[in-house]
Motif scaffolding. Sequence first.
Motif, PDB file in Angstrom:
ATOM      1  N   GLY A 220       0.816  -1.201   0.000  1.00 19.01           N
ATOM      2  CA  GLY A 220       0.000   0.000   0.000  1.00 19.01           C
ATOM      3  C   GLY A 220       0.854   1.257   0.000  1.00 19.01           C
ATOM      4  O   GLY A 220       2.075   1.206   0.200  1.00 19.01           O
ATOM      5  N   ALA A 221       0.208   2.403  -0.193  1.00 15.96           N
ATOM      6  CA  ALA A 221       0.942   3.656  -0.336  1.00 15.96           C
ATOM      7  C   ALA A 221       1.777   3.986   0.898  1.00 15.96           C
ATOM      8  O   ALA A 221       2.929   4.433   0.784  1.00 15.96           O
ATOM      9  N   ASP A 222       1.221   3.777   2.092  1.00 20.18           N
ATOM     10  CA  ASP A 222       1.941   4.147   3.310  1.00 20.18           C
ATOM     11  C   ASP A 222       3.233   3.349   3.453  1.00 20.18           C
ATOM     12  O   ASP A 222       4.311   3.914   3.652  1.00 20.18           O
ATOM     13  N   SER A 223       3.123   2.025   3.365  1.00 18.29           N
ATOM     14  CA  SER A 223       4.306   1.194   3.562  1.00 18.29           C
ATOM     15  C   SER A 223       5.272   1.297   2.388  1.00 18.29           C
ATOM     16  O   SER A 223       6.486   1.171   2.566  1.00 18.29           O
ATOM     17  N   LEU A 224       4.745   1.557   1.185  1.00 21.37           N
ATOM     18  CA  LEU A 224       5.630   1.683   0.026  1.00 21.37           C
ATOM     19  C   LEU A 224       6.431   2.978   0.107  1.00 21.37           C
ATOM     20  O   LEU A 224       7.644   2.990  -0.178  1.00 21.37           O
ATOM     21  N   ALA A 225       5.779   4.076   0.495  1.00 14.64           N
ATOM     22  CA  ALA A 225       6.501   5.337   0.682  1.00 14.64           C
ATOM     23  C   ALA A 225       7.526   5.194   1.803  1.00 14.64           C
ATOM     24  O   ALA A 225       8.656   5.712   1.709  1.00 14.64           O
ATOM     25  N   LEU A 226       7.155   4.490   2.881  1.00 13.42           N
ATOM     26  CA  LEU A 226       8.088   4.249   3.977  1.00 13.42           C
ATOM     27  C   LEU A 226       9.287   3.443   3.506  1.00 13.42           C
ATOM     28  O   LEU A 226      10.441   3.750   3.845  1.00 13.42           O
ATOM     29  N   THR A 227       9.048   2.411   2.709  1.00 12.42           N
ATOM     30  CA  THR A 227      10.134   1.561   2.217  1.00 12.42           C
ATOM     31  C   THR A 227      11.088   2.352   1.332  1.00 12.42           C
ATOM     32  O   THR A 227      12.315   2.227   1.453  1.00 12.42           O
TER      33      THR A 227
ATOM     34  N   GLY B 135       4.383   1.385   8.864  1.00  6.77           N
ATOM     35  CA  GLY B 135       3.955   2.515   8.049  1.00  6.77           C
ATOM     36  C   GLY B 135       2.722   3.244   8.522  1.00  6.77           C
ATOM     37  O   GLY B 135       2.057   3.896   7.720  1.00  6.77           O
ATOM     38  N   HIS B 136       2.379   3.182   9.812  1.00  2.37           N
ATOM     39  CA  HIS B 136       1.192   3.890  10.295  1.00  2.37           C
ATOM     40  C   HIS B 136       1.390   5.403  10.194  1.00  2.37           C
ATOM     41  O   HIS B 136       2.437   5.924  10.559  1.00  2.37           O
ATOM     42  N   THR B 137       0.361   6.087   9.719  1.00  6.52           N
ATOM     43  CA  THR B 137       0.422   7.530   9.511  1.00  6.52           C
ATOM     44  C   THR B 137      -0.394   8.275  10.565  1.00  6.52           C
ATOM     45  O   THR B 137      -1.049   7.673  11.411  1.00  6.52           O
ATOM     46  N   LEU B 138      -0.386   9.595  10.442  1.00  5.01           N
ATOM     47  CA  LEU B 138      -1.190  10.434  11.325  1.00  5.01           C
ATOM     48  C   LEU B 138      -2.672  10.070  11.209  1.00  5.01           C
ATOM     49  O   LEU B 138      -3.398  10.077  12.206  1.00  5.01           O
TER      50      LEU B 138
ATOM     51  N   ALA C  74       0.213  12.520   2.007  1.00  5.40           N
ATOM     52  CA  ALA C  74       1.626  12.717   1.679  1.00  5.40           C
ATOM     53  C   ALA C  74       2.271  11.427   1.194  1.00  5.40           C
ATOM     54  O   ALA C  74       3.116  11.452   0.290  1.00  5.40           O
ATOM     55  N   THR C  75       1.896  10.290   1.776  1.00  6.98           N
ATOM     56  CA  THR C  75       2.486   9.034   1.313  1.00  6.98           C
ATOM     57  C   THR C  75       2.006   8.704  -0.098  1.00  6.98           C
ATOM     58  O   THR C  75       2.774   8.186  -0.919  1.00  6.98           O
ATOM     59  N   VAL C  76       0.734   9.006  -0.378  1.00  9.18           N
ATOM     60  CA  VAL C  76       0.212   8.790  -1.736  1.00  9.18           C
ATOM     61  C   VAL C  76       0.955   9.676  -2.719  1.00  9.18           C
ATOM     62  O   VAL C  76       1.372   9.233  -3.808  1.00  9.18           O
ATOM     63  N   ALA C  77       1.156  10.938  -2.353  1.00 12.96           N
ATOM     64  CA  ALA C  77       1.858  11.877  -3.232  1.00 12.96           C
ATOM     65  C   ALA C  77       3.315  11.477  -3.416  1.00 12.96           C
ATOM     66  O   ALA C  77       3.881  11.612  -4.508  1.00 12.96           O
ATOM     67  N   ALA C  78       3.939  10.961  -2.360  1.00 14.65           N
ATOM     68  CA  ALA C  78       5.342  10.542  -2.456  1.00 14.65           C
ATOM     69  C   ALA C  78       5.485   9.368  -3.421  1.00 14.65           C
ATOM     70  O   ALA C  78       6.428   9.331  -4.233  1.00 14.65           O
TER      71      ALA C  78
END
Length: 340
Positions: free
Chosen positions: A37-44, A129-132, A178-182
């Motif tokens: 997903g976007a959160d964990s992929l941006a984190l990676t 990858g948990h976000t706000l 932000a993770t989606v945009a990243a």
Amino acid sequence: MHERRPGLDPAVAEVRRAVRAALEGRQGAVIVALSGGADSLALTAATAFEAARLGIRVEAVVIDHGLQQGSDAVAHRAAEAARGLGIDARVVAVEVGSADGPEADARTARYAGLTGAAAEVGADVVLLGHTLDDQAETVLLGLARGSGATSLGGMPAERRDATGPTWLRPLLGVRRSATVAACAAEGLEPWADPYNLDPAYTRVRVRERVLPALEDELGPGVAEALARTAEQLREDAAAFQDMIDETIEDIVEHAEAGISISVAALAANPAALRNRIVRHVVESEFGVSLTRSQTLEVARLAVDWRGQGPIDLPSCVARRVGNRIEIVARASAPDRRRLS
């Protein structure tokens, strides 16, 4: 504060800054939990970039819960995406039980898989990858359950298990947008988990309906306010825990098949601290969490004693014995009443 380099997308820079702050000063290998997903992929992606600069070895771990048809293919695509970012990756298949409901059982299996992978890699840290937005949802869910300040404190940015790795959540100050945009800026294609849109799950309804409704009615910034509330409550909880630890040393003693607490000392504490002491000693000794009604009934043995009989609790029994409250394993107290 690090300046953003010309041409670097603001969302990419924000995610990287968050990861850099979490990794600075650390050594050895780290695991990054990747779902696709976007959160964990941006984190990676951010972890791959920052860890290379800091000389830290990274491996992505993709947990295949096996709950959806084709989940193995999704997991392997996520692992390939991580390898494309220049880091090692592995897929770990887990078996999800059926004890506590689908979400809780999947979470238990996931964390067990990540813990095992970290041990094999020799990593002492796992990045999640948990976000706000996830934090805000957690606070709302805790509020709906009426589960108290500890639950409203949400997820910690860092947590160390008694055994196992340290769990880091670098993105708790970063919005999901932000993770989606990243990901978009870096040309990464996140996987859209259909479970994340299924209204059968309470968290999905909070994400898709409740939070947007609050933003519409109360104005923007609700998620940020909930996250700030969680942070403040975690600070309060930490202060209470220090007080509890100090107090327990003076008023709690070991008893046969359990523990005993001084009635006078327990009653002398404010209600908030008294109730936390009761919950803490029961959880520490017997590994169970008391409801508020159970906690208050145990406390009444000290502050409102009217000859009550033993109170049947999960895995244990509380009873007044002279000037002490004994909390012992069930088998050692045959005469008791059940409290739901």
